[in-house]
Motif scaffolding. Sequence first.
Motif, short mmCIF file in Angstrom:
data_model
loop_
_atom_site.label_atom_id
_atom_site.label_comp_id
_atom_site.label_asym_id
_atom_site.label_seq_id
_atom_site.Cartn_x
_atom_site.Cartn_y
_atom_site.Cartn_z
N GLY A 155 42.88 5.50 31.54
CA GLY A 155 42.18 4.33 31.47
C GLY A 155 40.92 4.58 32.26
N LEU A 156 40.82 5.35 33.37
CA LEU A 156 39.82 5.60 34.15
C LEU A 156 38.96 6.60 33.31
CD1 LEU A 156 41.35 6.41 37.84
CD2 LEU A 156 39.98 4.53 37.11
N ALA A 157 39.37 7.45 32.55
CA ALA A 157 38.61 8.49 31.83
C ALA A 157 37.77 7.77 30.50
CB ALA A 157 39.61 9.43 31.11
N ILE A 158 38.75 6.76 30.10
CA ILE A 158 37.95 5.83 29.02
C ILE A 158 36.73 5.32 29.58
CG2 ILE A 158 38.23 3.88 27.56
CD1 ILE A 158 41.17 4.87 27.08
N VAL A 159 36.75 4.38 30.82
CA VAL A 159 35.90 3.68 31.53
C VAL A 159 34.60 4.64 31.86
CG1 VAL A 159 35.18 2.20 33.45
CG2 VAL A 159 37.42 1.77 32.50
N ALA A 160 35.07 5.63 32.23
CA ALA A 160 33.89 6.81 32.40
C ALA A 160 32.99 7.20 31.39
CB ALA A 160 34.51 7.84 33.39
N VAL A 161 33.76 7.43 30.13
CA VAL A 161 33.06 7.98 29.02
C VAL A 161 32.39 6.69 28.36
CG1 VAL A 161 33.46 8.65 26.53
CG2 VAL A 161 34.71 9.88 28.67
N VAL A 162 33.00 5.39 28.44
CA VAL A 162 32.30 4.22 27.78
C VAL A 162 30.81 4.00 28.53
CG1 VAL A 162 32.42 1.91 27.57
CG2 VAL A 162 34.28 3.19 26.95
N LEU A 163 31.09 3.98 29.82
CA LEU A 163 29.72 3.82 30.63
C LEU A 163 28.65 5.06 30.32
CD1 LEU A 163 31.22 2.72 34.15
CD2 LEU A 163 30.09 1.21 32.41
N ARG A 164 29.24 6.08 30.28
CA ARG A 164 28.17 7.20 29.91
C ARG A 164 27.48 7.07 28.63
NH1 ARG A 164 30.37 13.68 29.82
NH2 ARG A 164 28.63 14.48 28.34
N MET A 165 28.33 6.66 27.69
CA MET A 165 27.81 6.47 26.19
C MET A 165 26.93 5.27 26.09
SD MET A 165 28.81 9.15 25.16
CE MET A 165 27.81 8.92 23.91
N ILE A 166 27.23 4.38 26.85
CA ILE A 166 26.19 3.17 27.02
C ILE A 166 24.86 3.55 27.48
CG2 ILE A 166 25.57 0.93 28.41
CD1 ILE A 166 28.66 0.25 27.96
N VAL A 167 24.80 4.38 28.67
CA VAL A 167 23.68 5.01 29.04
C VAL A 167 22.92 6.05 28.18
CG1 VAL A 167 22.45 6.42 30.93
CG2 VAL A 167 24.35 4.80 31.70
N LYS A 168 23.66 6.77 27.69
CA LYS A 168 23.08 7.67 26.57
C LYS A 168 22.61 7.15 25.44
CE LYS A 168 23.47 11.73 28.68
NZ LYS A 168 24.43 13.06 28.03
N TRP A 169 23.26 6.33 24.79
CA TRP A 169 22.93 5.83 23.45
C TRP A 169 21.94 4.46 23.52
CZ3 TRP A 169 28.45 5.31 21.55
CH2 TRP A 169 28.99 6.47 20.88
N PHE A 170 22.05 3.40 24.75
CA PHE A 170 21.14 2.37 24.69
C PHE A 170 19.97 2.34 25.94
CE2 PHE A 170 25.45 1.19 23.20
CZ PHE A 170 24.98 0.69 21.89
N ILE A 171 20.21 3.30 26.74
CA ILE A 171 19.22 3.36 27.70
C ILE A 171 18.17 4.84 27.70
CG2 ILE A 171 18.87 3.39 30.32
CD1 ILE A 171 21.34 1.93 30.51
N VAL A 172 18.68 5.73 27.76
CA VAL A 172 18.06 6.95 27.65
C VAL A 172 17.79 7.69 26.20
CG1 VAL A 172 18.47 7.64 29.77
CG2 VAL A 172 19.95 8.64 28.15
N SER A 173 18.44 7.25 25.24
CA SER A 173 18.78 7.58 23.88
C SER A 173 18.51 9.11 23.74
CB SER A 173 17.52 7.04 23.17
OG SER A 173 17.22 5.65 23.14
N SER A 174 19.50 9.80 24.41
CA SER A 174 19.61 10.99 24.44
C SER A 174 21.05 11.69 24.42
CB SER A 174 18.72 11.87 25.73
OG SER A 174 19.43 11.46 26.75
N ALA A 175 21.82 11.33 23.49
CA ALA A 175 23.16 11.90 23.56
C ALA A 175 23.05 13.26 22.84
CB ALA A 175 24.09 10.66 22.39
N GLY A 176 23.84 13.90 23.51
CA GLY A 176 24.09 15.17 22.69
C GLY A 176 25.64 15.82 22.41
N TRP A 177 25.79 17.06 22.26
CA TRP A 177 27.07 17.51 21.76
C TRP A 177 28.06 17.29 22.92
CZ3 TRP A 177 28.84 18.25 17.04
CH2 TRP A 177 27.84 18.39 15.89
N GLU A 178 27.53 17.53 24.18
CA GLU A 178 28.42 17.42 25.16
C GLU A 178 29.00 16.05 25.23
OE1 GLU A 178 24.39 16.25 26.90
OE2 GLU A 178 25.23 17.74 25.51
N ASP A 179 28.35 14.92 24.70
CA ASP A 179 29.03 13.60 24.70
C ASP A 179 29.82 13.35 23.50
OD1 ASP A 179 27.03 12.59 26.94
OD2 ASP A 179 25.61 12.94 25.41
N TYR A 180 29.68 14.04 22.60
CA TYR A 180 30.55 13.89 21.39
C TYR A 180 31.97 14.73 21.64
CZ TYR A 180 26.33 12.06 19.40
OH TYR A 180 25.38 11.19 18.78
N PHE A 181 31.87 15.86 22.15
CA PHE A 181 33.02 16.38 22.79
C PHE A 181 34.00 15.58 23.83
CE2 PHE A 181 31.37 20.26 20.77
CZ PHE A 181 32.61 20.99 20.46
#
Length: 261
Positions: A34-60
């Motif tokens: 649960g903690l890991a899912i929350v951390a990754v979801v928050l990370r992807m919200i920032v990467k996709w919707f705020i800074v628009s710079s998702a990379g391979w590290e995010d998809y892994f």
Amino acid sequence: MPRKYPPLPGYTYQGIHGESNSPRMLIASGITLGLAIVAVVLRMIVKWFIVSSAGWEDYFAIAAIFLATGRTVMLIIMAKDHQFGQHIWDIELANSPFVYQIKWAKGATLVYLAAIACAKVSILLLYVRLFGINTQFRYICFGLMALVTAYCTATILGNVFQCRPVHAGWDFFAPGHCASLQEITVATGALNIASDLAIVTAPIPLVLKLKLRPAKMVGILAILATGFFVVAVAIVREVEVVRAPSFYDATWPEATRVTWL
């Protein structure tokens, strides 16, 4: 292997409804997932919707979460339907619950190894993105990626083809020959600890060279230091794996070992 083990003194046979060590394992797995899912979801919200710079590290990282979720589901099925974590004398070793328990355990191990590989590659790719300007450090990261991928792949193959014929790996009464899964697991654990230490410590010299305010420097180092908790967990797991063969009631501590994965 006997088809039935007698209970230890002070215990009685309870069968399929006997005491189980799996609830603690499921609680620990659920909380960490649960903690890991929350951390990754928050990370992807920032990467996709705020800074628009998702990379391979995010998809892994996303792949690691999906694999970890699949493993947790498998653990639930093992505990609910196949007596995982119960005393060895409550399990009829020649019957289907135990056979399916071993099958599911092997499957969960393979998914776990794939999840570990994805998580570590994600961290290393993030390092490359942050510190890639340093050529030597970049090569170190790629080398660690190759090491992690190699030993996880080798362990997956070792688990799949542990026995000849393959089905002897879960049917302990089938004729055949099996390599020592204990040795494979201990070796993998040692490599896991070594790679964790390398991943945690690799960026520290570069961070120390940054010209940052003391408070910010301490904060960054504190974040990196949390990785030592992961190393500590890996060491505890390794101790549990080494101790496991000495237990008469071998199926009971298996759930404790999985708790530390």
